[in-house]
Design a protein around this motif. Sequence first.
Motif, PDB file in Angstrom:
ATOM      1  N   LYS A 206       0.798  -1.220   0.000  1.00  0.00           N
ATOM      2  CA  LYS A 206       0.000   0.000   0.000  1.00  0.00           C
ATOM      3  C   LYS A 206       0.836   1.277   0.000  1.00  0.00           C
ATOM      4  CE  LYS A 206      -1.255  -0.575   4.914  1.00  0.00           C
ATOM      5  NZ  LYS A 206      -1.175  -2.038   5.065  1.00  0.00           N
ATOM      6  N   SER A 207       2.125   1.181   0.264  1.00  0.00           N
ATOM      7  CA  SER A 207       2.969   2.382   0.207  1.00  0.00           C
ATOM      8  C   SER A 207       3.022   2.962  -1.216  1.00  0.00           C
ATOM      9  CB  SER A 207       4.378   2.057   0.706  1.00  0.00           C
ATOM     10  OG  SER A 207       4.952   1.024  -0.058  1.00  0.00           O
ATOM     11  N   PHE A 208       2.795   2.132  -2.227  1.00  0.00           N
ATOM     12  CA  PHE A 208       2.744   2.644  -3.601  1.00  0.00           C
ATOM     13  C   PHE A 208       1.588   3.621  -3.792  1.00  0.00           C
ATOM     14  CE2 PHE A 208       5.284  -1.144  -4.527  1.00  0.00           C
ATOM     15  CZ  PHE A 208       6.201  -0.631  -5.427  1.00  0.00           C
ATOM     16  N   ILE A 209       0.491   3.338  -3.070  1.00  0.00           N
ATOM     17  CA  ILE A 209      -0.717   4.143  -3.236  1.00  0.00           C
ATOM     18  C   ILE A 209      -0.505   5.571  -2.737  1.00  0.00           C
ATOM     19  CG2 ILE A 209      -3.148   4.363  -2.556  1.00  0.00           C
ATOM     20  CD1 ILE A 209      -2.687   2.076  -4.430  1.00  0.00           C
ATOM     21  N   GLU A 215       3.904  10.942 -11.437  1.00  0.00           N
ATOM     22  CA  GLU A 215       4.082  10.212 -12.690  1.00  0.00           C
ATOM     23  C   GLU A 215       5.196   9.180 -12.644  1.00  0.00           C
ATOM     24  OE1 GLU A 215       4.339  12.050 -16.746  1.00  0.00           O
ATOM     25  OE2 GLU A 215       2.832  13.377 -15.829  1.00  0.00           O
ATOM     26  N   ARG A 216       6.273   9.529 -11.947  1.00  0.00           N
ATOM     27  CA  ARG A 216       7.403   8.588 -11.878  1.00  0.00           C
ATOM     28  C   ARG A 216       7.042   7.326 -11.098  1.00  0.00           C
ATOM     29  NH1 ARG A 216      12.331  10.670 -13.365  1.00  0.00           N
ATOM     30  NH2 ARG A 216      13.487   9.415 -11.843  1.00  0.00           N
ATOM     31  N   GLU A 222       3.659   0.628 -13.494  1.00  0.00           N
ATOM     32  CA  GLU A 222       3.459   0.110 -14.850  1.00  0.00           C
ATOM     33  C   GLU A 222       4.515  -0.939 -15.199  1.00  0.00           C
ATOM     34  OE1 GLU A 222       1.703   2.679 -18.605  1.00  0.00           O
ATOM     35  OE2 GLU A 222       3.245   3.546 -17.319  1.00  0.00           O
ATOM     36  N   GLY A 223       5.744  -0.656 -14.805  1.00  0.00           N
ATOM     37  CA  GLY A 223       6.851  -1.593 -15.053  1.00  0.00           C
ATOM     38  C   GLY A 223       6.656  -2.908 -14.330  1.00  0.00           C
ATOM     39  N   ILE A 224       6.228  -2.821 -13.066  1.00  0.00           N
ATOM     40  CA  ILE A 224       5.981  -4.048 -12.285  1.00  0.00           C
ATOM     41  C   ILE A 224       4.851  -4.852 -12.923  1.00  0.00           C
ATOM     42  CG2 ILE A 224       5.182  -4.958 -10.060  1.00  0.00           C
ATOM     43  CD1 ILE A 224       6.650  -2.543  -8.744  1.00  0.00           C
TER      44      ILE A 224
END
Length: 279
Positions: A206-209, A215-216, A222-224
């Motif tokens: 959840k840290s991604f959220i 954008e980065r 997107e890469g994952i």
Amino acid sequence: AVDQAKLNGRNQYAIYSEAMGHERVRRLMLEQDLPFAIQKDEFYLQYQPKINAVTGRIVGVEALIRWQHPKIGFISPGEFIPIAESTDFIIALTTWTLDQAIQQIKRWQIDGYQIPIAVNLSIKFIESVRVKDTIADMLALHHVNAELLEVEITETVVYNNLDAVVKEISEIRTLGVKVSMDDFGTGYSSISLLDTLPIDTLKLDKSFIATIGEERKQAVIEGILFIAERLELDVITEGVETIEEETILMNLGAYLMQGFYYSKPVHPFEIIQMVQARN
Ligand code: C2E
Ligand code: MG
Ligand code: MG
Ligand code: MG
């Protein structure tokens, strides 16, 4: 000393509190009471749905343990799981959780619902017991199909014991039980873990959220997602709290979600209500 304090009643805790500091007293109380909490029936499981955001359907649930302490009240697993993990009690606790979850799968099955349940496995449990046999025996005891059970293993934990964990995971999967890597992206994640570990699903932490507006960060997600697709892994995003976050994630190509936006962890009865409404 704390034993004596307990015998003398709860007021003694206040005295120790002043001398030792609240944090330490609380920790000592939890350490002392934890081993008895199973037999005293103080634990229970809540279930949080995992949603396919394209169809809106519930694809499964995660079992999350709760401790209702008679004096302190609700204690979060974030506080007591590390304490349990510092002793062998985590083994009994994980066994209890697996057994409860498997019984819940069975109850839902009897009521006509096939809802997969994911259980969080502690590394100590994986190292200490013959996990495959233990799980196989429990499934057989309750006549539950292995396809309805999943296990989640935290990425940081995997990283420290790679060879042993790879072996255990492979064995678990021969039963038909699905394996997720939990909290992916925290700690010292290594992309190379993804082709090494024999897993079915990646749970994006959840840290991604928290930073999903950037954008980065979106480029990283997107890469994952791209790598996961090439490796034929499912990706589920944890901690989705708003429709804006869902929209960004779906635009990036994610579609399996878990988070407060859909539901907090709830009682089994509420899961059925949601399944009836959504599926
Ligand atoms: P986890 O396995 O990564 O579980 C997800 C945690 O995130 C849960 O916290 C859940 O309530 C919380 N969460 C879900 N959606 C959202 C959201 O939208 N926003 C935010 N801020 N949080 C959300 P919980 O229940 O407090 O559990 C914390 C951790 O404790 C779990 O992390 C897991 O590592 C551990 N845990 C929980 N139950 C068990 C268990 O039965 N066995 C073991 N070994 N560990 C457990
Ligand atoms: Mg989990
Ligand atoms: Mg997680
Ligand atoms: Mg976590």
